[in-house]
Design an enzyme around this catalytic site. Sequence first.
Site, PDB file in Angstrom:
ATOM      1  N   TRP A  73      38.529  31.842  38.289  1.00  0.00           N
ATOM      2  CA  TRP A  73      38.901  33.096  37.455  1.00  0.00           C
ATOM      3  C   TRP A  73      40.197  32.584  36.822  1.00  0.00           C
ATOM      4  O   TRP A  73      40.386  33.270  35.752  1.00  0.00           O
ATOM      5  CB  TRP A  73      39.061  34.203  38.436  1.00  0.00           C
ATOM      6  N   ASP A 132      46.438  38.228  38.979  1.00  0.00           N
ATOM      7  CA  ASP A 132      45.249  38.852  39.221  1.00  0.00           C
ATOM      8  C   ASP A 132      45.006  38.967  40.731  1.00  0.00           C
ATOM      9  O   ASP A 132      44.584  37.838  41.280  1.00  0.00           O
ATOM     10  CB  ASP A 132      44.096  38.405  38.468  1.00  0.00           C
ATOM     11  N   LYS A 174      36.368  45.198  45.230  1.00  0.00           N
ATOM     12  CA  LYS A 174      36.655  44.256  46.392  1.00  0.00           C
ATOM     13  C   LYS A 174      36.991  45.003  47.595  1.00  0.00           C
ATOM     14  O   LYS A 174      36.417  45.124  48.363  1.00  0.00           O
ATOM     15  CB  LYS A 174      37.465  43.067  45.908  1.00  0.00           C
TER      16      LYS A 174
END
Length: 375
Positions: free
Chosen positions: A110, A181, A205
């Site tokens: 990511w 992030d 999440k």
Amino acid sequence: MESVVNGCIKKKIINFSPGPAKIPEEVLEIAQKELVDFQGHGLSVMEMSHRSKEFESIIFGAEKTVRELLDVPANYKVLFMQGGGAGQFSAVPLNLMRTGTADYLVSGSWSQAAAKEAKKYGTVHLVAPTPEKFGSVPDESEWKFSDNSSYFYHCGNETVHGVELPTTFTSVPGHLPIVADISSSLMSRKFDVSKYGMVFGGAQKNVGCAGVVLGIIREDLFGHARKECPSVLDYKLLDAHTSLYNTPPCFNVYVMGLVLNWIKKHGGLDAMDEMSQRKSSLIYSVIDKSNGFYYNPVDKRYRSRMNVPFRVGGVNGDEELEKRFLQEAGKLHMVQLKGHRSVGGMRASLYNAVTVEETQVLADFMQDFYDRNRV
């Protein structure tokens, strides 16, 4: 695990999905009850105006709880945005890359994707070499920052590779805004927001369902967006309209608010952190005591509390054993344990809504599977 519904025994699914992930049952029951009639107003959140007083109470209430849980300083703005975490891969450089250069740490897929996207808008300087295989991070003393960087970007928890970074750093220059992030670790533990320029995280999440991103941004970073930055990604414009510049994902914000209230009700972030430690320790303990039967590829210093990747049958995994592991786990109603397609193997995601009891079921199964299949 079983429950009784209308007099019938119902097997309860144990969901270890990396995202969209499990939502607390208590939250789902509230959303179900209010789905067609929100608090007696006679209509669903999905069909009410985002300009109405009813929805304003939802979004401002969610912001208030975010500020309480994370002790957000007054000079930070809370935004509810669209486009997912991937949308922020573009929004961050479009808003913050004032000098045309930014520093990035690549510790997994990511952060790697974020760095690749940022290259469209300026120069990306990697503070450390990208490892051939993700599973560790170069020592912070070895990081090298550029002289004219606009910000330092990293991913706090790499969902695919199970690498989690600390929340504080010693080598980042004091003047350099830190952007993180934290999609996979958001609301799982406390951290000092004032040490960051910006943090953001997709809701799917730990804090709700896919479709909304929570952003917390220091206000002095507003107002520097590139002229080609789309209006819907311009932080200053979004803040000026209190996240209502365009129609937000109303139902998703509503669910996030419910989850935030659930976290607060169940002990806040200290409780979430304590449970995260307990859950991840249960799984890592089985792995570490298996004499290599289970293999976790992550440096123990950076093992994630949220996402535990592992192979079955050794370092590279045994295809037949891993297939059987998934089949047997499925018979016990444990789902979404297959690893990301890019790395294979298994992955257990232990977000806030996954209980210690559910995690114990997985740990017991892993131990039993090892006992029956070890050589």
